[in-house]
Scaffold this active site. Structure first.
Site, PDB file in Angstrom:
ATOM      1  N   HIS A  55       0.854  -1.198   0.000  1.00 48.25           N
ATOM      2  CA  HIS A  55       0.000   0.000   0.000  1.00 48.25           C
ATOM      3  C   HIS A  55       0.885   1.242   0.000  1.00 48.25           C
ATOM      4  O   HIS A  55       2.012   1.222   0.526  1.00 48.25           O
ATOM      5  CB  HIS A  55      -0.898   0.014   1.229  1.00 48.25           C
ATOM      6  CG  HIS A  55      -1.926  -1.071   1.247  1.00 48.25           C
ATOM      7  ND1 HIS A  55      -3.019  -1.031   2.067  1.00 48.25           N
ATOM      8  CD2 HIS A  55      -2.037  -2.224   0.543  1.00 48.25           C
ATOM      9  CE1 HIS A  55      -3.760  -2.110   1.884  1.00 48.25           C
ATOM     10  NE2 HIS A  55      -3.168  -2.861   0.956  1.00 48.25           N
ATOM     11  N   GLU A  57       0.857   3.902   1.728  1.00 46.28           N
ATOM     12  CA  GLU A  57       1.286   4.340   3.060  1.00 46.28           C
ATOM     13  C   GLU A  57       2.463   3.510   3.564  1.00 46.28           C
ATOM     14  O   GLU A  57       3.432   4.040   4.111  1.00 46.28           O
ATOM     15  CB  GLU A  57       0.138   4.219   4.075  1.00 46.28           C
ATOM     16  CG  GLU A  57      -1.090   5.009   3.736  1.00 46.28           C
ATOM     17  CD  GLU A  57      -2.150   4.190   2.998  1.00 46.28           C
ATOM     18  OE1 GLU A  57      -1.801   3.497   2.008  1.00 46.28           O
ATOM     19  OE2 GLU A  57      -3.320   4.242   3.399  1.00 46.28           O
ATOM     20  N   CYS A  85      -6.302   1.941   5.534  1.00 46.72           N
ATOM     21  CA  CYS A  85      -6.906   0.685   5.982  1.00 46.72           C
ATOM     22  C   CYS A  85      -6.384   0.366   7.385  1.00 46.72           C
ATOM     23  O   CYS A  85      -5.460   1.025   7.879  1.00 46.72           O
ATOM     24  CB  CYS A  85      -6.562  -0.431   4.997  1.00 46.72           C
ATOM     25  SG  CYS A  85      -4.846  -0.997   5.097  1.00 46.72           S
ATOM     26  N   CYS A  88      -2.511  -0.216   7.523  1.00 47.82           N
ATOM     27  CA  CYS A  88      -1.728   1.011   7.384  1.00 47.82           C
ATOM     28  C   CYS A  88      -1.888   1.908   8.617  1.00 47.82           C
ATOM     29  O   CYS A  88      -0.923   2.520   9.069  1.00 47.82           O
ATOM     30  CB  CYS A  88      -2.131   1.749   6.114  1.00 47.82           C
ATOM     31  SG  CYS A  88      -1.665   0.850   4.616  1.00 47.82           S
TER      32      CYS A  88
END
Length: 157
Positions: A55, A57, A85, A88
């Site tokens: 991801h 992040e 999410c 993260c």
């Protein structure tokens, strides 16, 4: 508010680049609050890297930690195009990121304002300040366009 939109525009550029690679278009930048410099920038890279943790992040946290030589990013703010999410959000707490600015809310997969609300748990040792809805229309539109195009490709097959 002007600086938030400026940094979010860089995150949006990362999201556009991710979409160009066939990734879900989420982009993030991590900013050193002492200098105002972007120290890490990335878009999602789950598919290309065959990495379920790829991801945006997570990628900027890894880049910044390596660059700064420290696991704690206390003088950093994150700008990300989609509400983080739960995975993260947990990593952002562990990294001690100061503030999180996100664009689009994510009622299905978010972990900050939706879902498990990671920062509200008593076991969460660091709760960054969170500001949602920064350039929300543009951040949401790139996601809507991406998924609409994918749905169109599924019906054409």
């Amino acid at each position: 508010m002007e600086s938030e939109k400026k940094y979010m525009s860089y995150a949006l550029a990362e999201a556009v680049a991710a979409a160009g690679r066939g990734e879900v278009p989420v982009g993030a930048v991590l900013v050193d609050t002492t200098t105002g410099d972007i120290i890490a920038a990335s878009g999602n890279d789950v598919i290309s890297a065959s990495d379920p943790t790829g991801h945006a992040e997570m990628r900027v946290l890894r880049q910044a930690a390596r660059q700064l030589g420290a696991p704690r990013l206390v003088d950093c703010d994150l700008y990300v195009t989609l509400e983080p999410c739960p995975m993260c959000a947990g990593a952002l707490s562990l990294a001690r990121v100061r503030r999180i600015y996100f664009g689009a809310y994510d009622p299905k997969g978010g972990g900050v304002e939706h879902g498990p609300r990671v920062f509200s748990h008593p076991t969460c040792h660091h709760r960054p300040e969170v500001y949602g809805g920064i350039d929300e229309d543009a951040c949401g539109q790139i996601l809507r366009d991406f998924f609409q195009a994918r749905r169109g490709m599924e019906t054409d097959a």
